[in-house]
Design a protein around this motif. Sequence first.
Motif, PDB file in Angstrom:
ATOM      1  N   GLN A  50       0.914  12.184  12.470  1.00 14.59           N
ATOM      2  CA  GLN A  50      -1.302  11.679  12.419  1.00 14.59           C
ATOM      3  C   GLN A  50      -1.287  12.727  11.049  1.00 14.59           C
ATOM      4  O   GLN A  50      -2.310  12.588  10.700  1.00 14.59           O
ATOM      5  CB  GLN A  50      -1.638  11.862  13.763  1.00 14.59           C
ATOM      6  CG  GLN A  50      -1.273  10.200  13.961  1.00 14.59           C
ATOM      7  CD  GLN A  50      -1.406   9.245  12.939  1.00 14.59           C
ATOM      8  OE1 GLN A  50      -0.709   8.117  12.561  1.00 14.59           O
ATOM      9  NE2 GLN A  50      -2.530   9.063  13.062  1.00 14.59           N
ATOM     10  N   ARG A  51      -1.246  14.008  11.883  1.00 21.08           N
ATOM     11  CA  ARG A  51      -1.954  15.847  11.637  1.00 21.08           C
ATOM     12  C   ARG A  51      -1.628  15.547   9.454  1.00 21.08           C
ATOM     13  O   ARG A  51      -2.837  15.259   9.168  1.00 21.08           O
ATOM     14  CB  ARG A  51      -1.248  16.783  12.041  1.00 21.08           C
ATOM     15  CG  ARG A  51      -1.992  17.610  11.060  1.00 21.08           C
ATOM     16  CD  ARG A  51      -1.970  18.893  12.453  1.00 21.08           C
ATOM     17  NE  ARG A  51      -2.713  20.146  11.785  1.00 21.08           N
ATOM     18  CZ  ARG A  51      -3.735  19.863  12.600  1.00 21.08           C
ATOM     19  NH1 ARG A  51      -4.076  19.674  13.386  1.00 21.08           N
ATOM     20  NH2 ARG A  51      -4.604  21.786  12.401  1.00 21.08           N
ATOM     21  N   HIS A  52      -0.339  15.434   9.024  1.00 22.04           N
ATOM     22  CA  HIS A  52       0.148  14.906   7.797  1.00 22.04           C
ATOM     23  C   HIS A  52      -0.724  14.076   7.416  1.00 22.04           C
ATOM     24  O   HIS A  52      -1.436  14.349   6.217  1.00 22.04           O
ATOM     25  CB  HIS A  52       1.303  15.060   7.679  1.00 22.04           C
ATOM     26  CG  HIS A  52       1.777  16.649   7.772  1.00 22.04           C
ATOM     27  ND1 HIS A  52       2.532  17.606   6.436  1.00 22.04           N
ATOM     28  CD2 HIS A  52       2.949  17.323   9.143  1.00 22.04           C
ATOM     29  CE1 HIS A  52       2.899  18.790   6.879  1.00 22.04           C
ATOM     30  NE2 HIS A  52       2.902  18.733   8.523  1.00 22.04           N
ATOM     31  N   ILE A  53      -0.694  12.809   7.274  1.00 21.65           N
ATOM     32  CA  ILE A  53      -1.406  11.732   7.409  1.00 21.65           C
ATOM     33  C   ILE A  53      -2.998  12.178   6.865  1.00 21.65           C
ATOM     34  O   ILE A  53      -3.598  11.728   5.953  1.00 21.65           O
ATOM     35  CB  ILE A  53      -0.916  10.488   8.044  1.00 21.65           C
ATOM     36  CG1 ILE A  53       1.012  10.672   8.521  1.00 21.65           C
ATOM     37  CG2 ILE A  53      -1.299   9.137   7.540  1.00 21.65           C
ATOM     38  CD1 ILE A  53       1.399  10.436   6.746  1.00 21.65           C
ATOM     39  N   GLU A  54      -3.563  12.159   7.782  1.00 18.80           N
ATOM     40  CA  GLU A  54      -4.722  11.968   8.564  1.00 18.80           C
ATOM     41  C   GLU A  54      -5.676  12.849   7.712  1.00 18.80           C
ATOM     42  O   GLU A  54      -6.632  13.332   7.497  1.00 18.80           O
ATOM     43  CB  GLU A  54      -5.780  11.918   9.629  1.00 18.80           C
ATOM     44  CG  GLU A  54      -5.033  10.208  10.057  1.00 18.80           C
ATOM     45  CD  GLU A  54      -5.484   9.863  11.889  1.00 18.80           C
ATOM     46  OE1 GLU A  54      -5.591  10.715  12.160  1.00 18.80           O
ATOM     47  OE2 GLU A  54      -5.243   8.985  11.707  1.00 18.80           O
ATOM     48  N   ARG A  55      -5.097  14.086   7.505  1.00 17.98           N
ATOM     49  CA  ARG A  55      -5.320  15.577   7.280  1.00 17.98           C
ATOM     50  C   ARG A  55      -5.599  15.869   5.897  1.00 17.98           C
ATOM     51  O   ARG A  55      -6.047  16.753   5.916  1.00 17.98           O
ATOM     52  CB  ARG A  55      -5.353  16.501   8.533  1.00 17.98           C
ATOM     53  CG  ARG A  55      -5.464  16.082   9.307  1.00 17.98           C
ATOM     54  CD  ARG A  55      -7.594  16.117  10.136  1.00 17.98           C
ATOM     55  NE  ARG A  55      -7.853  17.926   9.281  1.00 17.98           N
ATOM     56  CZ  ARG A  55      -8.098  18.819   9.927  1.00 17.98           C
ATOM     57  NH1 ARG A  55      -8.088  18.751  11.903  1.00 17.98           N
ATOM     58  NH2 ARG A  55      -9.047  19.814  10.014  1.00 17.98           N
ATOM     59  N   SER A  56      -4.261  15.611   5.490  1.00 19.20           N
ATOM     60  CA  SER A  56      -4.200  15.799   3.936  1.00 19.20           C
ATOM     61  C   SER A  56      -5.041  15.027   3.380  1.00 19.20           C
ATOM     62  O   SER A  56      -5.151  13.842   3.199  1.00 19.20           O
ATOM     63  CB  SER A  56      -2.755  15.882   4.183  1.00 19.20           C
ATOM     64  OG  SER A  56      -1.033  16.909   4.162  1.00 19.20           O
ATOM     65  N   GLY A 121      -5.854   8.612   5.279  1.00 22.15           N
ATOM     66  CA  GLY A 121      -4.929   8.066   6.516  1.00 22.15           C
ATOM     67  C   GLY A 121      -4.392   6.912   6.674  1.00 22.15           C
ATOM     68  O   GLY A 121      -3.738   6.116   8.065  1.00 22.15           O
ATOM     69  N   ARG A 122      -4.642   5.815   5.737  1.00 18.96           N
ATOM     70  CA  ARG A 122      -4.042   4.310   5.736  1.00 18.96           C
ATOM     71  C   ARG A 122      -2.829   4.541   4.924  1.00 18.96           C
ATOM     72  O   ARG A 122      -2.426   5.177   3.580  1.00 18.96           O
ATOM     73  CB  ARG A 122      -5.008   3.476   5.631  1.00 18.96           C
ATOM     74  CG  ARG A 122      -5.744   3.707   6.361  1.00 18.96           C
ATOM     75  CD  ARG A 122      -7.398   3.095   5.808  1.00 18.96           C
ATOM     76  NE  ARG A 122      -6.960   2.307   4.993  1.00 18.96           N
ATOM     77  CZ  ARG A 122      -7.809   2.274   3.815  1.00 18.96           C
ATOM     78  NH1 ARG A 122      -8.796   2.540   2.866  1.00 18.96           N
ATOM     79  NH2 ARG A 122      -7.087   0.746   3.075  1.00 18.96           N
ATOM     80  N   GLU A 123      -1.592   3.356   5.271  1.00 22.77           N
ATOM     81  CA  GLU A 123      -0.824   2.786   4.052  1.00 22.77           C
ATOM     82  C   GLU A 123      -1.407   2.049   2.999  1.00 22.77           C
ATOM     83  O   GLU A 123      -2.296   1.240   3.353  1.00 22.77           O
ATOM     84  CB  GLU A 123       0.021   2.176   4.405  1.00 22.77           C
ATOM     85  CG  GLU A 123       1.012   1.682   4.196  1.00 22.77           C
ATOM     86  CD  GLU A 123       2.240   0.727   4.937  1.00 22.77           C
ATOM     87  OE1 GLU A 123       3.386   0.435   4.145  1.00 22.77           O
ATOM     88  OE2 GLU A 123       2.178   1.696   6.207  1.00 22.77           O
ATOM     89  N   VAL A 124      -1.582   2.186   1.632  1.00 17.92           N
ATOM     90  CA  VAL A 124      -1.026   1.961   0.578  1.00 17.92           C
ATOM     91  C   VAL A 124      -0.353   1.424  -0.401  1.00 17.92           C
ATOM     92  O   VAL A 124      -0.546  -0.212  -0.864  1.00 17.92           O
ATOM     93  CB  VAL A 124      -2.266   2.590  -0.214  1.00 17.92           C
ATOM     94  CG1 VAL A 124      -4.041   3.512   0.995  1.00 17.92           C
ATOM     95  CG2 VAL A 124      -1.413   3.434  -0.772  1.00 17.92           C
ATOM     96  N   ALA A 125       0.376   1.583   0.142  1.00 15.64           N
ATOM     97  CA  ALA A 125       1.804   0.838  -0.427  1.00 15.64           C
ATOM     98  C   ALA A 125       3.332   0.713   0.267  1.00 15.64           C
ATOM     99  O   ALA A 125       3.195   1.874   1.056  1.00 15.64           O
ATOM    100  CB  ALA A 125       2.342   1.308  -2.157  1.00 15.64           C
ATOM    101  N   ARG A 126       4.451  -0.004  -0.055  1.00 12.78           N
ATOM    102  CA  ARG A 126       5.676   0.472   0.550  1.00 12.78           C
ATOM    103  C   ARG A 126       6.255  -1.156  -0.470  1.00 12.78           C
ATOM    104  O   ARG A 126       6.501  -1.356  -0.684  1.00 12.78           O
ATOM    105  CB  ARG A 126       5.377  -1.313   1.984  1.00 12.78           C
ATOM    106  CG  ARG A 126       6.730  -0.411   2.875  1.00 12.78           C
ATOM    107  CD  ARG A 126       6.689  -1.595   4.303  1.00 12.78           C
ATOM    108  NE  ARG A 126       6.038  -1.228   4.923  1.00 12.78           N
ATOM    109  CZ  ARG A 126       6.067  -0.962   6.138  1.00 12.78           C
ATOM    110  NH1 ARG A 126       6.796  -1.949   7.027  1.00 12.78           N
ATOM    111  NH2 ARG A 126       5.052  -0.109   7.167  1.00 12.78           N
ATOM    112  N   GLN A 127       7.118   0.728  -0.308  1.00 12.47           N
ATOM    113  CA  GLN A 127       8.498  -0.212  -1.192  1.00 12.47           C
ATOM    114  C   GLN A 127       9.999  -0.335  -0.392  1.00 12.47           C
ATOM    115  O   GLN A 127      10.681   1.189  -0.036  1.00 12.47           O
ATOM    116  CB  GLN A 127       9.033   0.774  -1.865  1.00 12.47           C
ATOM    117  CG  GLN A 127      10.182   0.190  -3.237  1.00 12.47           C
ATOM    118  CD  GLN A 127       9.766  -1.599  -4.147  1.00 12.47           C
ATOM    119  OE1 GLN A 127       8.933  -1.366  -4.287  1.00 12.47           O
ATOM    120  NE2 GLN A 127      11.248  -1.590  -3.981  1.00 12.47           N
TER     121      GLN A 127
END
Length: 144
Positions: A50-56, A121-127
Amino acid sequence: MSDSTHIVCPHCGAVNRIPSSRLAEHPRCGKCRQPLFAAHPVALTAENFQRHIERSDIPVLVDFWAPWCGPCKMMAPAFEEAARQLEPRVRLAKVDTEAEPALGARFNIRSIPTLALFRGGREVARQPGAMGAADIVRWVQSRL
């Protein structure tokens, strides 16, 4: 005051504020003094995800993989190469779904390898599926 970017240190987890114009100058963490970018994917766990996803402030590309997965092993060098090409504009990270099954379940990972791109902080694409380095770079650039 110059525009700044928040970057989570891959070593100690400290959030660093770096002038955006200096991202390409090999910045170091203000806390542990380690490089913030090493052209190498960061291993994420349930504790630091969460820290890497939300705070970067930069996008984070996550490779959901498993050690027993043949295509995952084949894609690993390509993901390393993509890290060399995309950093510091994008942080590349890996989640071992075998060691972190809760993260795989949380993001409904049904096949591996699966790449998921996070921004703000949100997923925007997936492959799903293995890709070469050039394909990974092109895919990320087309999503940003």
